[in-house]
Write an enzyme that holds these catalytic residues in place. Structure first.
Site, PDB file in Angstrom:
ATOM      1  N   ARG A  45       8.973 -25.641 -36.881  1.00  0.00           N
ATOM      2  CA  ARG A  45       9.389 -24.347 -37.437  1.00  0.00           C
ATOM      3  C   ARG A  45       9.294 -24.421 -38.956  1.00  0.00           C
ATOM      4  O   ARG A  45       9.062 -25.486 -39.510  1.00  0.00           O
ATOM      5  CB  ARG A  45      10.814 -24.013 -36.991  1.00  0.00           C
ATOM      6  CG  ARG A  45      11.764 -25.186 -37.253  1.00  0.00           C
ATOM      7  CD  ARG A  45      13.136 -24.803 -37.620  1.00  0.00           C
ATOM      8  NE  ARG A  45      13.195 -24.078 -38.863  1.00  0.00           N
ATOM      9  CZ  ARG A  45      13.169 -24.650 -40.062  1.00  0.00           C
ATOM     10  NH1 ARG A  45      13.053 -25.965 -40.214  1.00  0.00           N
ATOM     11  NH2 ARG A  45      13.241 -23.930 -41.156  1.00  0.00           N
ATOM     12  N   ALA A  47       7.743 -21.863 -42.238  1.00  0.00           N
ATOM     13  CA  ALA A  47       6.411 -21.280 -42.429  1.00  0.00           C
ATOM     14  C   ALA A  47       5.322 -22.315 -42.772  1.00  0.00           C
ATOM     15  O   ALA A  47       4.251 -22.319 -42.136  1.00  0.00           O
ATOM     16  CB  ALA A  47       6.488 -20.175 -43.491  1.00  0.00           C
ATOM     17  N   ARG A  79       4.290 -17.017 -32.778  1.00  0.00           N
ATOM     18  CA  ARG A  79       5.405 -16.401 -33.516  1.00  0.00           C
ATOM     19  C   ARG A  79       4.784 -15.406 -34.503  1.00  0.00           C
ATOM     20  O   ARG A  79       3.760 -15.704 -35.106  1.00  0.00           O
ATOM     21  CB  ARG A  79       6.252 -17.443 -34.264  1.00  0.00           C
ATOM     22  CG  ARG A  79       7.030 -18.386 -33.335  1.00  0.00           C
ATOM     23  CD  ARG A  79       8.016 -19.239 -34.118  1.00  0.00           C
ATOM     24  NE  ARG A  79       9.202 -18.504 -34.511  1.00  0.00           N
ATOM     25  CZ  ARG A  79      10.086 -18.945 -35.425  1.00  0.00           C
ATOM     26  NH1 ARG A  79       9.882 -20.098 -36.043  1.00  0.00           N
ATOM     27  NH2 ARG A  79      11.153 -18.231 -35.725  1.00  0.00           N
ATOM     28  N   GLN A 183      19.906 -23.677 -38.610  1.00  0.00           N
ATOM     29  CA  GLN A 183      18.943 -24.471 -39.395  1.00  0.00           C
ATOM     30  C   GLN A 183      19.594 -25.026 -40.673  1.00  0.00           C
ATOM     31  O   GLN A 183      19.187 -26.070 -41.167  1.00  0.00           O
ATOM     32  CB  GLN A 183      17.727 -23.619 -39.763  1.00  0.00           C
ATOM     33  CG  GLN A 183      16.789 -23.313 -38.601  1.00  0.00           C
ATOM     34  CD  GLN A 183      17.102 -21.996 -37.943  1.00  0.00           C
ATOM     35  OE1 GLN A 183      18.250 -21.544 -37.953  1.00  0.00           O
ATOM     36  NE2 GLN A 183      16.115 -21.353 -37.351  1.00  0.00           N
ATOM     37  N   ASP A 224       8.923 -16.470 -45.178  1.00  0.00           N
ATOM     38  CA  ASP A 224       7.990 -16.495 -44.044  1.00  0.00           C
ATOM     39  C   ASP A 224       6.767 -15.633 -44.307  1.00  0.00           C
ATOM     40  O   ASP A 224       5.694 -15.875 -43.755  1.00  0.00           O
ATOM     41  CB  ASP A 224       8.700 -16.052 -42.767  1.00  0.00           C
ATOM     42  CG  ASP A 224       9.623 -17.156 -42.297  1.00  0.00           C
ATOM     43  OD1 ASP A 224      10.769 -17.211 -42.769  1.00  0.00           O
ATOM     44  OD2 ASP A 224       9.163 -18.006 -41.513  1.00  0.00           O
ATOM     45  N   ASN A 234      12.335 -13.411 -44.771  1.00  0.00           N
ATOM     46  CA  ASN A 234      12.838 -14.772 -44.571  1.00  0.00           C
ATOM     47  C   ASN A 234      13.913 -14.701 -43.490  1.00  0.00           C
ATOM     48  O   ASN A 234      14.242 -13.616 -42.981  1.00  0.00           O
ATOM     49  CB  ASN A 234      13.400 -15.340 -45.882  1.00  0.00           C
ATOM     50  CG  ASN A 234      13.657 -16.841 -45.805  1.00  0.00           C
ATOM     51  OD1 ASN A 234      12.792 -17.601 -45.342  1.00  0.00           O
ATOM     52  ND2 ASN A 234      14.833 -17.295 -46.213  1.00  0.00           N
TER      53      ASN A 234
HETATM   54  O1  MRU Z   1      12.947 -19.448 -37.547  1.00  0.00           O
HETATM   55  P1  MRU Z   1      12.563 -20.503 -38.561  1.00  0.00           P
HETATM   56  O2  MRU Z   1      13.484 -21.657 -38.567  1.00  0.00           O
HETATM   57  O3  MRU Z   1      11.108 -20.881 -38.440  1.00  0.00           O
HETATM   58  O4  MRU Z   1      12.727 -19.748 -39.947  1.00  0.00           O
HETATM   59  C1  MRU Z   1      12.354 -20.460 -41.103  1.00  0.00           C
HETATM   60  C2  MRU Z   1      12.700 -19.763 -42.362  1.00  0.00           C
HETATM   61  O5  MRU Z   1      13.151 -18.640 -42.382  1.00  0.00           O
HETATM   62  C3  MRU Z   1      12.379 -20.493 -43.627  1.00  0.00           C
HETATM   63  O6  MRU Z   1      13.267 -20.114 -44.638  1.00  0.00           O
HETATM   64  C4  MRU Z   1      10.950 -20.141 -44.068  1.00  0.00           C
HETATM   65  O7  MRU Z   1      10.046 -20.346 -43.016  1.00  0.00           O
HETATM   66  C5  MRU Z   1      10.535 -20.938 -45.246  1.00  0.00           C
HETATM   67  S1  MRU Z   1      10.322 -22.650 -44.855  1.00  0.00           S
HETATM   68  C6  MRU Z   1       9.767 -23.404 -46.275  1.00  0.00           C
END
Ligand code: MRU
Length: 311
Positions: A45, A47, A79, A183, A224, A234
């Site tokens: 997970r 981005a 996704r 997270q 994201d 995000n």
């Molecule tokens: O659902 P996730 O855990 O993939 O969401 C991730 C985020 O929102 C992060 O803040 C984003 O991807 C930036 S990661 C450098």
């Protein structure tokens, strides 16, 4: 020291299983079905890591001799919000006419560029926060996980924190726990502890209020997808931090690679917000689980990438 989040080892994709954190467990992915499942379940997970997963997934499909364009389509759509996933897939797929070895080389370039980009973002972001906040040790707020475990290594928003920390300039990181999958509490806190950076996890509802109480000097988050007009998608819960930062008059900085900036998405309204399964919310009844929100460009102090500061 954490292992690399994602890599190519002996013809397989090796991932740190982010559903197992804080325990560190790696899994090897052998085929496209397993990769799509891992992306959907957030085994991988964040981005930038998704971008590398997309590129290596196409390399895996080419290596296995399956229908590569069909596999690429399934991976790219696993996704919807993080644009890096489709960007990574496209980069590797473009090399298909030159054969599987060229596809793998293109995918490994995506991996290596992510490492370089994160280091550049960290240095540029640290310099920007010094300009904005002054040289004193900073109290920083962050949301979700935009650290090494969301990238190949180092991190974007946490890359900025790490650059500041190496100069002795981090007093505290306030990490939102990040409902519903935690997270922040499970991943960001593990990274900060491993790095010896002072931190406190707060419940998501407390994030904006600690800003309002004057306990935070700046917010730094990942993204994201950044639309062409500067709107930022995000993890759900980012937007309240931006509102609180604007009200408190402190910087709200977004740290991301250029691959997260999507010129084909005109504004935040055009970004697909992933709705995830209601059972993740554990409400015991009907739930709605939008996984991301959009912060309008006018609430963003600056977007820092490996090549520019966009403000
Ligand atoms: O659902 P996730 O855990 O993939 O969401 C991730 C985020 O929102 C992060 O803040 C984003 O991807 C930036 S990661 C450098």
């Amino acid at each position: 020291m954490l292992p690399r989040t994602i890599d190519w080892v002996d013809g397989r994709i090796v991932l740190v299983d982010q559903t197992a954190l804080p325990a560190i467990r790696t899994v090897a992915v052998d085929d496209v079905d397993a990769l799509v499942d891992a992306i959907r379940k957030l085994v991988v997970r964040g981005a930038p890591a998704l971008g590398v997963a997309g590129a290596l997934g196409v390399a895996l499909a080419a290596h296995r001799g399956v229908d590569v364009p069909a596999a690429a389509e399934r991976i790219a759509t696993a996704r919807p919000t993080a644009v890096n996933l489709a960007v990574g897939v496209r980069r590797a797929l473009a090399a298909l006419p030159d054969g599987p070895a060229a596809v793998l080389a293109a995918a490994l370039a995506v991996r290596d560029e992510d490492v370089a980009a994160c280091h550049a973002i960290g240095a540029r972001g640290a310099a920007l926060l010094t300009d904005l906040c002054g040289p004193g040790p900073l109290r920083l707020s962050t949301h979700c996980n935009a650290g090494a475990l969301a990238c190949v290594e180092w991190g974007t928003a946490l890359g900025v924190v790490r650059s500041l920390h190496s100069a002795g300039r981090v007093a505290l990181v306030v990490a939102d726990e990040t409902r519903p999958l935690l997270q922040g509490a499970r991943i960001t806190a593990v990274e900060l502890a491993a790095l010896g950076i002072a931190h406190r996890v707060v419940v998501d509802g407390a994030g904006p209020s600690v800003i309002a109480r004057g306990l935070v000097d700046a917010v730094v988050v990942g993204a994201d997808r950044v639309a062409a007009n500067g709107d930022v998608a995000n993890k759900i819960g980012t937007y309240p931090l931006a509102l609180a930062a604007a009200r408190a008059g402190i910087p709200f900085v977004v740290a991301c690679p250029e691959s997260t900036v999507d010129p084909d998405t005109p504004d935040g309204a055009a970004i697909t917000i992933e709705d995830r399964a209601e059972d993740e919310v554990l409400a015991g009844g009907p739930a709605w689980n939008p996984a991301f929100d959009v912060t309008p460009a006018d609430l963003v102090t600056a977007i820092v990438t490996e090549t520019r500061v966009w403000s």
